[in-house]
Scaffold this motif. Structure first.
Motif, PDB file in Angstrom:
ATOM      1  N   LEU A 144      23.365  57.327  92.758  1.00 35.74           N
ATOM      2  CA  LEU A 144      22.460  57.203  93.722  1.00 35.74           C
ATOM      3  C   LEU A 144      21.798  58.502  94.522  1.00 35.74           C
ATOM      4  CD1 LEU A 144      21.337  54.765  95.271  1.00 35.74           C
ATOM      5  CD2 LEU A 144      22.952  55.059  97.090  1.00 35.74           C
ATOM      6  N   TRP A 145      22.382  59.595  94.632  1.00 35.54           N
ATOM      7  CA  TRP A 145      21.784  60.784  95.427  1.00 35.54           C
ATOM      8  C   TRP A 145      22.471  62.139  94.635  1.00 35.54           C
ATOM      9  CZ3 TRP A 145      18.287  59.726  98.856  1.00 35.54           C
ATOM     10  CH2 TRP A 145      17.878  60.719  99.806  1.00 35.54           C
ATOM     11  N   PRO A 146      22.057  62.490  93.367  1.00 41.16           N
ATOM     12  CA  PRO A 146      22.744  63.415  92.460  1.00 41.16           C
ATOM     13  C   PRO A 146      22.494  64.968  92.849  1.00 41.16           C
ATOM     14  CG  PRO A 146      21.021  62.351  91.280  1.00 41.16           C
ATOM     15  CD  PRO A 146      21.069  61.634  92.701  1.00 41.16           C
ATOM     16  N   PHE A 147      21.102  65.140  93.220  1.00 44.43           N
ATOM     17  CA  PHE A 147      20.703  66.611  93.590  1.00 44.43           C
ATOM     18  C   PHE A 147      21.598  67.102  94.645  1.00 44.43           C
ATOM     19  CE2 PHE A 147      17.308  64.712  91.248  1.00 44.43           C
ATOM     20  CZ  PHE A 147      16.716  65.818  90.408  1.00 44.43           C
ATOM     21  N   THR A 168       8.448  65.054  79.289  1.00 49.04           N
ATOM     22  CA  THR A 168       7.420  65.711  80.236  1.00 49.04           C
ATOM     23  C   THR A 168       8.241  67.018  80.980  1.00 49.04           C
ATOM     24  OG1 THR A 168       7.906  64.481  82.114  1.00 49.04           O
ATOM     25  CG2 THR A 168       6.183  63.786  80.572  1.00 49.04           C
ATOM     26  N   ILE A 169       7.376  67.985  81.508  1.00 49.49           N
ATOM     27  CA  ILE A 169       7.951  69.303  81.933  1.00 49.49           C
ATOM     28  C   ILE A 169       8.433  68.802  83.534  1.00 49.49           C
ATOM     29  CG2 ILE A 169       7.302  71.247  83.273  1.00 49.49           C
ATOM     30  CD1 ILE A 169       5.613  71.942  80.688  1.00 49.49           C
ATOM     31  N   ILE A 170       7.581  67.619  84.161  1.00 53.07           N
ATOM     32  CA  ILE A 170       8.023  67.258  85.627  1.00 53.07           C
ATOM     33  C   ILE A 170       9.481  66.751  85.277  1.00 53.07           C
ATOM     34  CG2 ILE A 170       7.400  65.617  87.241  1.00 53.07           C
ATOM     35  CD1 ILE A 170       4.500  66.544  86.379  1.00 53.07           C
ATOM     36  N   GLY A 171       9.803  65.742  84.367  1.00 42.69           N
ATOM     37  CA  GLY A 171      10.946  65.178  84.247  1.00 42.69           C
ATOM     38  C   GLY A 171      12.131  65.919  83.974  1.00 42.69           C
ATOM     39  N   ILE A 172      12.007  66.980  83.643  1.00 46.29           N
ATOM     40  CA  ILE A 172      13.145  67.869  83.015  1.00 46.29           C
ATOM     41  C   ILE A 172      14.271  67.828  84.015  1.00 46.29           C
ATOM     42  CG2 ILE A 172      13.951  70.088  82.464  1.00 46.29           C
ATOM     43  CD1 ILE A 172      11.535  70.371  80.747  1.00 46.29           C
ATOM     44  N   PRO A 173      14.033  68.085  85.277  1.00 48.60           N
ATOM     45  CA  PRO A 173      15.224  68.030  86.344  1.00 48.60           C
ATOM     46  C   PRO A 173      15.958  66.783  86.450  1.00 48.60           C
ATOM     47  CG  PRO A 173      13.327  69.093  87.338  1.00 48.60           C
ATOM     48  CD  PRO A 173      12.878  68.596  86.264  1.00 48.60           C
ATOM     49  N   PHE A 174      15.249  65.668  86.413  1.00 50.78           N
ATOM     50  CA  PHE A 174      15.813  64.453  86.494  1.00 50.78           C
ATOM     51  C   PHE A 174      16.518  64.046  84.908  1.00 50.78           C
ATOM     52  CE2 PHE A 174      11.979  64.413  89.110  1.00 50.78           C
ATOM     53  CZ  PHE A 174      12.565  64.009  90.091  1.00 50.78           C
ATOM     54  N   GLY A 175      16.038  64.503  84.018  1.00 46.85           N
ATOM     55  CA  GLY A 175      16.851  64.511  82.695  1.00 46.85           C
ATOM     56  C   GLY A 175      18.154  65.119  82.659  1.00 46.85           C
ATOM     57  N   GLN A 211      19.881  65.593  85.148  1.00 43.95           N
ATOM     58  CA  GLN A 211      20.853  64.779  86.039  1.00 43.95           C
ATOM     59  C   GLN A 211      21.349  63.596  85.301  1.00 43.95           C
ATOM     60  OE1 GLN A 211      21.874  65.673  89.148  1.00 43.95           O
ATOM     61  NE2 GLN A 211      20.546  67.458  88.648  1.00 43.95           N
ATOM     62  N   TYR A 212      20.551  63.187  84.433  1.00 46.46           N
ATOM     63  CA  TYR A 212      21.140  61.969  83.717  1.00 46.46           C
ATOM     64  C   TYR A 212      21.967  62.438  82.392  1.00 46.46           C
ATOM     65  CZ  TYR A 212      18.119  58.038  85.206  1.00 46.46           C
ATOM     66  OH  TYR A 212      17.532  57.266  86.142  1.00 46.46           O
ATOM     67  N   PHE A 213      21.821  63.793  81.938  1.00 48.72           N
ATOM     68  CA  PHE A 213      22.760  64.270  81.002  1.00 48.72           C
ATOM     69  C   PHE A 213      24.023  64.589  81.587  1.00 48.72           C
ATOM     70  CE2 PHE A 213      19.101  66.001  78.637  1.00 48.72           C
ATOM     71  CZ  PHE A 213      18.909  64.979  77.744  1.00 48.72           C
ATOM     72  N   LYS A 214      24.134  64.998  83.061  1.00 47.40           N
ATOM     73  CA  LYS A 214      25.176  65.092  83.747  1.00 47.40           C
ATOM     74  C   LYS A 214      26.173  63.908  83.943  1.00 47.40           C
ATOM     75  CE  LYS A 214      24.725  65.847  88.304  1.00 47.40           C
ATOM     76  NZ  LYS A 214      24.532  66.594  89.533  1.00 47.40           N
TER      77      LYS A 214
END
Length: 121
Positions: A49-52, A93-100, A102-105
């Motif tokens: 829910l709050w991964p960062f 996309t470059i913008i989505g890399i931080p979110f990607g 998190q999904y890999f983690k």
């Protein structure tokens, strides 16, 4: 920046992933042998829910091997593949890399959840 990332995460898929972890936790808690796995699912629903700003640490625990094998056979593989596919889609996309990332983690966690704990960075 972490708060902004978490808010965007929540809007674009974090809530859905967290609900799926909660649902799996409820299903696992129906059986007595599945309660430890269900409790882990509830713990990780909060992470999803709050991964960062949070990370996952793994311990070397041989007692959890049986439960991890049960987890993989009865839902873990599907959850891990789902999270990895979402990670790949976000990394297009470059913008989505931080979110990607998190999904890999979370996908790594979804494959072998027992013996892992959530820590703040």
């Amino acid at each position: 920046m972490k708060t902004l990332g978490n808010i965007i995460w929540l809007i674009f898929g974090g809530l859905f992933s967290s609900i799926s972890w909660l649902f799996l936790g409820i299903v696992w808690c129906v059986t007595i042998i599945g309660i430890p796995i269900g409790l882990q699912c509830f713990k990780f629903a909060g992470l999803v829910l709050w991964p960062f700003g949070k990370d996952i640490e793994y311990t070397n625990s041989t007692g959890k091997i049986f439960l991890n094998v049960l987890w993989i056979l009865f839902g873990g593989l599907e959850m891990a593949l789902f999270e990895f596919v979402l990670g790949i889609l976000f990394c297009i996309t470059i913008i989505g890399i931080p979110f990607g990332k998190q999904y890999f983690k979370i996908g790594k966690l979804a494959f072998m959840p027992l013996g892992a704990k959530v820590v703040k960075k």
